[in-house]
Write an enzyme that holds these catalytic residues in place. Structure first.
Site, PDB file in Angstrom:
ATOM      1  N   GLY A  18       0.827  -1.344  -0.197  1.00 50.83           N
ATOM      2  CA  GLY A  18       0.155   0.039  -0.033  1.00 50.83           C
ATOM      3  C   GLY A  18       0.744   1.370  -0.143  1.00 50.83           C
ATOM      4  O   GLY A  18       0.307   2.113   0.397  1.00 50.83           O
ATOM      5  N   ASN A  20       1.681   3.068  -2.557  1.00 46.26           N
ATOM      6  CA  ASN A  20       1.070   3.893  -3.441  1.00 46.26           C
ATOM      7  C   ASN A  20      -0.112   4.528  -2.727  1.00 46.26           C
ATOM      8  O   ASN A  20      -0.392   5.710  -2.897  1.00 46.26           O
ATOM      9  CB  ASN A  20       0.747   3.339  -4.790  1.00 46.26           C
ATOM     10  CG  ASN A  20       1.905   3.277  -5.866  1.00 46.26           C
ATOM     11  OD1 ASN A  20       2.517   4.384  -6.579  1.00 46.26           O
ATOM     12  ND2 ASN A  20       2.611   1.966  -5.831  1.00 46.26           N
ATOM     13  N   ILE A  94     -10.715  -6.809 -12.741  1.00 46.68           N
ATOM     14  CA  ILE A  94     -11.991  -6.341 -12.554  1.00 46.68           C
ATOM     15  C   ILE A  94     -12.926  -6.802 -13.275  1.00 46.68           C
ATOM     16  O   ILE A  94     -12.732  -6.932 -14.936  1.00 46.68           O
ATOM     17  CB  ILE A  94     -11.643  -4.579 -12.965  1.00 46.68           C
ATOM     18  CG1 ILE A  94     -10.515  -4.018 -12.102  1.00 46.68           C
ATOM     19  CG2 ILE A  94     -12.995  -3.960 -12.775  1.00 46.68           C
ATOM     20  CD1 ILE A  94     -10.924  -4.281 -10.451  1.00 46.68           C
ATOM     21  N   ASN A 108      -5.577   2.301 -13.369  1.00 44.57           N
ATOM     22  CA  ASN A 108      -4.754   1.295 -12.844  1.00 44.57           C
ATOM     23  C   ASN A 108      -3.345   1.753 -12.897  1.00 44.57           C
ATOM     24  O   ASN A 108      -2.885   2.536 -13.957  1.00 44.57           O
ATOM     25  CB  ASN A 108      -4.912  -0.066 -13.601  1.00 44.57           C
ATOM     26  CG  ASN A 108      -3.742  -1.050 -12.772  1.00 44.57           C
ATOM     27  OD1 ASN A 108      -3.581  -1.239 -11.716  1.00 44.57           O
ATOM     28  ND2 ASN A 108      -3.228  -1.797 -14.113  1.00 44.57           N
ATOM     29  N   HIS A 110       0.727   0.311 -13.436  1.00 43.83           N
ATOM     30  CA  HIS A 110       1.255  -0.763 -13.682  1.00 43.83           C
ATOM     31  C   HIS A 110       2.993  -0.681 -13.846  1.00 43.83           C
ATOM     32  O   HIS A 110       3.446   0.431 -14.417  1.00 43.83           O
ATOM     33  CB  HIS A 110       1.051  -1.377 -15.104  1.00 43.83           C
ATOM     34  CG  HIS A 110       1.466  -2.843 -15.597  1.00 43.83           C
ATOM     35  ND1 HIS A 110       1.004  -4.010 -14.936  1.00 43.83           N
ATOM     36  CD2 HIS A 110       2.708  -3.083 -16.240  1.00 43.83           C
ATOM     37  CE1 HIS A 110       1.945  -4.952 -15.092  1.00 43.83           C
ATOM     38  NE2 HIS A 110       3.015  -4.672 -16.173  1.00 43.83           N
ATOM     39  N   ASP A 151      -4.458  -4.941 -18.002  1.00 45.54           N
ATOM     40  CA  ASP A 151      -3.518  -4.116 -18.579  1.00 45.54           C
ATOM     41  C   ASP A 151      -3.641  -3.897 -19.955  1.00 45.54           C
ATOM     42  O   ASP A 151      -2.690  -3.391 -20.570  1.00 45.54           O
ATOM     43  CB  ASP A 151      -1.926  -4.850 -18.514  1.00 45.54           C
ATOM     44  CG  ASP A 151      -1.823  -5.361 -16.967  1.00 45.54           C
ATOM     45  OD1 ASP A 151      -2.278  -4.459 -16.160  1.00 45.54           O
ATOM     46  OD2 ASP A 151      -0.856  -6.185 -16.975  1.00 45.54           O
ATOM     47  N   GLU A 180       6.233   5.853  -9.306  1.00 44.69           N
ATOM     48  CA  GLU A 180       4.979   5.784  -8.810  1.00 44.69           C
ATOM     49  C   GLU A 180       4.793   6.761  -7.849  1.00 44.69           C
ATOM     50  O   GLU A 180       3.618   7.508  -7.997  1.00 44.69           O
ATOM     51  CB  GLU A 180       4.827   4.411  -8.529  1.00 44.69           C
ATOM     52  CG  GLU A 180       4.762   3.300  -9.638  1.00 44.69           C
ATOM     53  CD  GLU A 180       4.534   1.762  -9.212  1.00 44.69           C
ATOM     54  OE1 GLU A 180       3.982   1.146  -9.937  1.00 44.69           O
ATOM     55  OE2 GLU A 180       4.741   1.692  -7.787  1.00 44.69           O
TER      56      GLU A 180
END
Ligand code: GAR
Length: 192
Positions: A18, A20, A94, A108, A110, A151, A180
């Site tokens: 977690g 991010n 999802i 999302n 990646h 993706d 990120e």
């Protein structure tokens, strides 16, 4: 006439540490119009659960059958007035019903330069191992809209970093995490 701005209420879906999620929570802490309202997690032991407790953000622990063969928690998300979903290290696909309930409202992150190194089984260290094994000189991150295929939704943003000859999957993962953490919240802000 005064135009009322709609508050964007975000649910962060995460399965792991977690980091991010934490950066995004911190970034929007004082935002008037973007609120992190819910953490959705499929693993009660994940680090992101502790973060949700520390940050006093409600957590929804989801169960596989209900997610894939039930209503994918759509009614719960709608009841909580969630209008945008951010996947931050969420490892389940999802379901189509959830994609349809939130058209262009699920994104999302990646840890590679899609379309390379994406798809089923390509997550976390598996991505970095493959990038290094293939002798890539460059890797990076991709933020993209989510559709029902792993993706494959439209890309929104990419940033790159070098892959060094001395890199291990761990050192590359750390460099990717840095990217990120710099970009994800800003990209969310720019598109919601
Ligand atoms: C991140 O590097 C994210 O890009 C990746 O999982 C990590 C989660 O880290 N996601 C995927 O691999 C999805 N295919 P975090 O839990 O510390 O945020």
């Amino acid at each position: 006439m005064i135009e009322m701005k709609k508050t964007i209420q975000i649910a962060i879906f995460a399965s792991g540490a977690g980091s991010n999620a934490k950066k995004i929570i911190d970034y929007f802490k004082n935002s008037e119009c973007i609120k992190i309202r819910l953490i959705v997690c499929n693993n009660p032991k994940a680090g992101v659960v502790d973060i949700a407790f520390q940050e006093d953000i409600p957590i929804l622990l989801i169960e596989r059958g209900h997610f894939f063969r039930g209503d994918a928690y759509i009614s719960t998300l709608k009841e909580k007035e969630i209008n945008f979903i951010v996947l931050a290290g969420f490892l389940w696909k999802i379901p189509q019903s959830l994609v349809a309930a939130y058209p262009n409202k699920i994104i999302n992150i990646h840890p590679a330069l899609l379309p390379k190194y994406g798809g089923k089984g390509m997550y976390g260290h598996f991505v970095h191992e493959s990038v290094i094994a293939n002798g890539e000189k460059e890797s990076g991150i991709t933020i993209h809209y989510v559709n029902e295929y792993f993706d494959e939704g439209s890309p929104i943003f990419q940033a790159t970093c070098p892959v060094l000859p001395t890199d291990t999957p761990d050192t590359l993962a750390a460099r990717i995490h840095e990217l990120e953490h710099i970009h994800f919240a800003k990209v969310i802000e720019s598109i919601v």
